[in-house]
Design a protein around this motif. Structure first.
Motif, PDB file in Angstrom:
ATOM      1  N   TRP A 252     -96.120  38.260 -12.870  1.00 31.60           N
ATOM      2  CA  TRP A 252     -95.163  38.309 -11.767  1.00 31.60           C
ATOM      3  C   TRP A 252     -94.486  39.674 -11.672  1.00 31.60           C
ATOM      4  CZ3 TRP A 252     -94.815  35.348  -7.736  1.00 31.60           C
ATOM      5  CH2 TRP A 252     -93.665  35.342  -6.953  1.00 31.60           C
ATOM      6  N   LEU A 253     -94.475  40.411 -12.789  1.00 31.26           N
ATOM      7  CA  LEU A 253     -93.866  41.744 -12.787  1.00 31.26           C
ATOM      8  C   LEU A 253     -94.693  42.750 -11.984  1.00 31.26           C
ATOM      9  CD1 LEU A 253     -92.645  41.966 -16.472  1.00 31.26           C
ATOM     10  CD2 LEU A 253     -91.347  41.357 -14.435  1.00 31.26           C
ATOM     11  N   GLY A 254     -95.857  42.329 -11.520  1.00 32.86           N
ATOM     12  CA  GLY A 254     -96.626  43.194 -10.626  1.00 32.86           C
ATOM     13  C   GLY A 254     -96.026  43.279  -9.238  1.00 32.86           C
ATOM     14  N   GLU A 255     -95.054  42.390  -8.912  1.00 31.16           N
ATOM     15  CA  GLU A 255     -94.452  42.415  -7.579  1.00 31.16           C
ATOM     16  C   GLU A 255     -93.775  43.743  -7.252  1.00 31.16           C
ATOM     17  OE1 GLU A 255     -91.215  40.119  -4.727  1.00 31.16           O
ATOM     18  OE2 GLU A 255     -91.617  39.356  -6.752  1.00 31.16           O
ATOM     19  N   PRO A 256     -92.947  44.322  -8.161  1.00 30.57           N
ATOM     20  CA  PRO A 256     -92.345  45.616  -7.826  1.00 30.57           C
ATOM     21  C   PRO A 256     -93.382  46.700  -7.550  1.00 30.57           C
ATOM     22  CG  PRO A 256     -91.264  44.651  -9.732  1.00 30.57           C
ATOM     23  CD  PRO A 256     -92.470  43.813  -9.454  1.00 30.57           C
ATOM     24  N   VAL A 257     -94.490  46.659  -8.303  1.00 30.67           N
ATOM     25  CA  VAL A 257     -95.543  47.653  -8.085  1.00 30.67           C
ATOM     26  C   VAL A 257     -96.140  47.478  -6.694  1.00 30.67           C
ATOM     27  CG1 VAL A 257     -97.766  48.520  -8.893  1.00 30.67           C
ATOM     28  CG2 VAL A 257     -96.062  47.728 -10.546  1.00 30.67           C
ATOM     29  N   GLY A 258     -96.453  46.216  -6.350  1.00 29.99           N
ATOM     30  CA  GLY A 258     -97.021  45.947  -5.030  1.00 29.99           C
ATOM     31  C   GLY A 258     -96.067  46.310  -3.908  1.00 29.99           C
ATOM     32  N   SER A 259     -94.797  45.934  -4.054  1.00 30.38           N
ATOM     33  CA  SER A 259     -93.812  46.226  -3.008  1.00 30.38           C
ATOM     34  C   SER A 259     -93.579  47.717  -2.851  1.00 30.38           C
ATOM     35  CB  SER A 259     -92.485  45.535  -3.329  1.00 30.38           C
ATOM     36  OG  SER A 259     -92.620  44.132  -3.252  1.00 30.38           O
ATOM     37  N   THR A 260     -93.524  48.436  -3.973  1.00 31.02           N
ATOM     38  CA  THR A 260     -93.299  49.877  -3.906  1.00 31.02           C
ATOM     39  C   THR A 260     -94.478  50.579  -3.235  1.00 31.02           C
ATOM     40  OG1 THR A 260     -91.958  49.785  -5.921  1.00 31.02           O
ATOM     41  CG2 THR A 260     -92.799  51.937  -5.272  1.00 31.02           C
ATOM     42  N   LEU A 261     -95.698  50.155  -3.564  1.00 30.19           N
ATOM     43  CA  LEU A 261     -96.879  50.747  -2.924  1.00 30.19           C
ATOM     44  C   LEU A 261     -96.911  50.440  -1.431  1.00 30.19           C
ATOM     45  CD1 LEU A 261     -99.622  50.051  -5.630  1.00 30.19           C
ATOM     46  CD2 LEU A 261     -98.578  52.253  -5.030  1.00 30.19           C
ATOM     47  N   LEU A 262     -96.576  49.190  -1.070  1.00 29.07           N
ATOM     48  CA  LEU A 262     -96.534  48.825   0.347  1.00 29.07           C
ATOM     49  C   LEU A 262     -95.446  49.606   1.080  1.00 29.07           C
ATOM     50  CD1 LEU A 262     -97.054  44.945   0.152  1.00 29.07           C
ATOM     51  CD2 LEU A 262     -98.639  46.629   1.109  1.00 29.07           C
ATOM     52  N   ALA A 263     -94.290  49.803   0.416  1.00 29.06           N
ATOM     53  CA  ALA A 263     -93.205  50.574   1.029  1.00 29.06           C
ATOM     54  C   ALA A 263     -93.620  52.026   1.237  1.00 29.06           C
ATOM     55  CB  ALA A 263     -91.953  50.504   0.160  1.00 29.06           C
ATOM     56  N   LEU A 264     -94.382  52.552   0.292  1.00 28.86           N
ATOM     57  CA  LEU A 264     -94.863  53.927   0.415  1.00 28.86           C
ATOM     58  C   LEU A 264     -95.795  54.061   1.612  1.00 28.86           C
ATOM     59  CD1 LEU A 264     -95.104  56.800  -0.786  1.00 28.86           C
ATOM     60  CD2 LEU A 264     -96.984  55.936  -2.193  1.00 28.86           C
ATOM     61  N   VAL A 265     -96.698  53.094   1.782  1.00 28.67           N
ATOM     62  CA  VAL A 265     -97.695  53.152   2.856  1.00 28.67           C
ATOM     63  C   VAL A 265     -97.093  52.773   4.211  1.00 28.67           C
ATOM     64  CG1 VAL A 265     -99.849  52.149   3.699  1.00 28.67           C
ATOM     65  CG2 VAL A 265     -99.596  52.702   1.272  1.00 28.67           C
ATOM     66  N   LEU A 266     -96.295  51.704   4.233  1.00 26.43           N
ATOM     67  CA  LEU A 266     -95.834  51.152   5.511  1.00 26.43           C
ATOM     68  C   LEU A 266     -94.469  51.660   5.951  1.00 26.43           C
ATOM     69  CD1 LEU A 266     -96.958  47.446   4.941  1.00 26.43           C
ATOM     70  CD2 LEU A 266     -98.141  49.225   6.249  1.00 26.43           C
ATOM     71  N   LEU A 267     -93.627  52.067   4.989  1.00 32.50           N
ATOM     72  CA  LEU A 267     -92.279  52.517   5.324  1.00 32.50           C
ATOM     73  C   LEU A 267     -92.056  53.997   5.018  1.00 32.50           C
ATOM     74  CD1 LEU A 267     -90.207  49.513   3.872  1.00 32.50           C
ATOM     75  CD2 LEU A 267     -91.041  49.819   6.224  1.00 32.50           C
ATOM     76  N   ALA A 268     -93.072  54.651   4.443  1.00 35.81           N
ATOM     77  CA  ALA A 268     -92.951  56.065   4.033  1.00 35.81           C
ATOM     78  C   ALA A 268     -91.744  56.260   3.123  1.00 35.81           C
ATOM     79  CB  ALA A 268     -92.861  56.975   5.259  1.00 35.81           C
ATOM     80  N   GLU A 269     -91.490  55.282   2.247  1.00 33.79           N
ATOM     81  CA  GLU A 269     -90.354  55.335   1.332  1.00 33.79           C
ATOM     82  C   GLU A 269     -90.853  55.757  -0.052  1.00 33.79           C
ATOM     83  OE1 GLU A 269     -87.726  51.828  -0.296  1.00 33.79           O
ATOM     84  OE2 GLU A 269     -87.024  52.396   1.701  1.00 33.79           O
ATOM     85  N   GLY A 285     -88.921  46.743 -20.969  1.00 29.95           N
ATOM     86  CA  GLY A 285     -87.976  45.832 -21.612  1.00 29.95           C
ATOM     87  C   GLY A 285     -88.300  44.380 -21.366  1.00 29.95           C
ATOM     88  N   ILE A 286     -88.690  44.063 -20.136  1.00 31.82           N
ATOM     89  CA  ILE A 286     -89.064  42.686 -19.815  1.00 31.82           C
ATOM     90  C   ILE A 286     -90.330  42.293 -20.575  1.00 31.82           C
ATOM     91  CG2 ILE A 286     -89.790  41.133 -17.965  1.00 31.82           C
ATOM     92  CD1 ILE A 286     -88.047  42.781 -16.073  1.00 31.82           C
ATOM     93  N   TYR A 287     -91.262  43.232 -20.696  1.00 32.79           N
ATOM     94  CA  TYR A 287     -92.493  42.971 -21.445  1.00 32.79           C
ATOM     95  C   TYR A 287     -92.165  42.611 -22.893  1.00 32.79           C
ATOM     96  CZ  TYR A 287     -97.049  43.780 -23.608  1.00 32.79           C
ATOM     97  OH  TYR A 287     -98.208  43.636 -24.321  1.00 32.79           O
ATOM     98  N   VAL A 288     -91.304  43.402 -23.511  1.00 30.17           N
ATOM     99  CA  VAL A 288     -90.916  43.122 -24.902  1.00 30.17           C
ATOM    100  C   VAL A 288     -90.222  41.765 -24.992  1.00 30.17           C
ATOM    101  CG1 VAL A 288     -89.419  43.847 -26.795  1.00 30.17           C
ATOM    102  CG2 VAL A 288     -90.773  45.548 -25.560  1.00 30.17           C
ATOM    103  N   THR A 289     -89.317  41.507 -24.045  1.00 30.08           N
ATOM    104  CA  THR A 289     -88.577  40.250 -24.061  1.00 30.08           C
ATOM    105  C   THR A 289     -89.500  39.046 -23.979  1.00 30.08           C
ATOM    106  OG1 THR A 289     -86.682  41.303 -22.999  1.00 30.08           O
ATOM    107  CG2 THR A 289     -86.795  38.912 -22.879  1.00 30.08           C
ATOM    108  N   THR A 290     -90.475  39.090 -23.085  1.00 26.47           N
ATOM    109  CA  THR A 290     -91.335  37.931 -22.863  1.00 26.47           C
ATOM    110  C   THR A 290     -92.479  37.842 -23.869  1.00 26.47           C
ATOM    111  OG1 THR A 290     -92.585  39.203 -21.207  1.00 26.47           O
ATOM    112  CG2 THR A 290     -90.801  37.793 -20.410  1.00 26.47           C
ATOM    113  N   ILE A 291     -93.222  38.926 -24.023  1.00 24.44           N
ATOM    114  CA  ILE A 291     -94.409  38.889 -24.888  1.00 24.44           C
ATOM    115  C   ILE A 291     -94.022  38.652 -26.339  1.00 24.44           C
ATOM    116  CG2 ILE A 291     -96.281  40.258 -25.864  1.00 24.44           C
ATOM    117  CD1 ILE A 291     -96.952  39.322 -23.134  1.00 24.44           C
ATOM    118  N   GLU A 292     -93.105  39.461 -26.866  1.00 23.94           N
ATOM    119  CA  GLU A 292     -92.754  39.338 -28.279  1.00 23.94           C
ATOM    120  C   GLU A 292     -92.049  38.009 -28.563  1.00 23.94           C
ATOM    121  OE1 GLU A 292     -93.868  41.191 -30.567  1.00 23.94           O
ATOM    122  OE2 GLU A 292     -94.814  42.551 -29.144  1.00 23.94           O
ATOM    123  N   ARG A 293     -91.242  37.541 -27.630  1.00 21.66           N
ATOM    124  CA  ARG A 293     -90.559  36.260 -27.823  1.00 21.66           C
ATOM    125  C   ARG A 293     -91.572  35.115 -27.910  1.00 21.66           C
ATOM    126  NH1 ARG A 293     -88.025  32.500 -24.175  1.00 21.66           N
ATOM    127  NH2 ARG A 293     -86.229  31.494 -25.133  1.00 21.66           N
TER     128      ARG A 293
END
Length: 302
Positions: A252-269, A285-293
């Motif tokens: 689910w942490l892939g969402e920021p990557v997808g949104s940022t790429l879409l914003a770059l292409v579609l919003l020129a952000e 940090g989230i990776y460590v929190t979830t995977i190691e836990r």
């Protein structure tokens, strides 16, 4: 068909769901409607799609719902409504990269809530992951503000995104056990209906119009319901029945990557360097929190 084959469909569905959820921030930014109105119709249209299926094929299961499960499902829906209202509004004040990444800190708050409310032990790896992710979130906020003062509207947007993370964590904590006893469509129908009613009240309290929007806005509302709603949230809820929670959380942490790429292409952000670096630290940090836990828990269980 072997066990490996059985894992392909849920994983592929989860990957598709994360991509579908990535479109939410873009659709919100394209919409000129108040953020709470956009959230209301996203969830209302999603409810309208799943409710007939639940009532048609799961009517008996509705009758068997305990008061406790029904109550917690309603609480989950209210938390989800606050999440949508806060996160959608944050996109009006900060960048897509910062907003989406900050709202994805929710596993941190899930871990904290599990320790405080459910009495689960928080190990060293979890604490380290939380600290690292919060440092990254702070770096993101400062980087996204640029040369503006800390009190700038950008900081307000970042704070709203964090509120969205906290409330969606409440949504996850309230519904974690219910999903193991209740089928997908009855569960999401109750949650989405409670979410819709909460947002309906919020829109009225804010004095926004309920119906006075052009056709373009209604198409965007429908897109939010079908894309991030049905193909995003609902499929993720389905995947939780078939995949380990750690797999779902990390994917689910892939969402920021997808949104940022879409914003770059579609919003020129284009995100600045500090925002990118801070986002990477948040994800680490989230990776460590979830995977190691989960590794520690699996080791203890074995």
């Amino acid at each position: 068909m072997n066990a490996a084959d059985l894992e392909v469909t849920p994983l592929a569905a989860l990957g598709f769901a994360v991509f579908a959820a990535s479109t939410s921030a873009i659709l919100v930014r394209w919409s000129a409607a108040p953020s709470s109105v956009a959230a209301l119709y996203r969830v209302l249209f999603t409810t309208a799609i799943v409710a007939p299926i639940a009532l048609l094929w799961y009517r008996e299961e509705f009758a068997r719902l305990s008061r406790r499960d029904l109550g917690f499902a309603i609480v989950a829906g209210v938390a989800l409504a606050i999440h949508f209202a806060a996160w959608f509004e944050s996109l009006n004040h900060t960048s897509v990269a910062a907003s989406v990444t900050l709202v994805q800190t929710q596993p941190i708050f899930v871990a904290l809530g599990a320790a405080l409310v459910l009495g689960e032990h928080v190990n060293r790896e979890t604490v380290v992951g939380i600290v690292v992710a919060l440092i990254g979130a702070t770096a993101m906020s400062l980087g996204d503000a640029g040369e503006a003062p800390i009190s700038d509207a950008t900081m307000y947007g970042n704070a709203l995104a964090v509120l969205g993370a906290v409330t969606v964590a409440g949504y996850v904590l309230a519904g974690r056990s219910i999903r193991q006893r209740v089928s997908l469509f009855p569960y999401v129908t109750v949650v989405y209906a409670a979410c819709t009613l909460t947002l309906f009240v919020l829109v009225g309290a804010q004095g926004h119009a309920y119906l006075d929007y052009p056709p373009r806005e209604w198409l965007l509302f429908l897109g939010m319901a079908i894309g991030p709603g049905i193909f995003g949230h609902t499929i993720v809820n389905w995947a939780l029945k078939h995949l380990e929670s750690v797999v779902v959380s990390v994917t689910w942490l892939g969402e920021p990557v997808g949104s940022t790429l879409l914003a770059l292409v579609l919003l020129a952000e284009v995100p600045d360097a500090i925002t990118v670096a801070g986002g990477l630290v948040v994800l680490a940090g989230i990776y460590v929190t979830t995977i190691e836990r989960e590794r520690r828990r699996a080791s203890s269980g074995s």
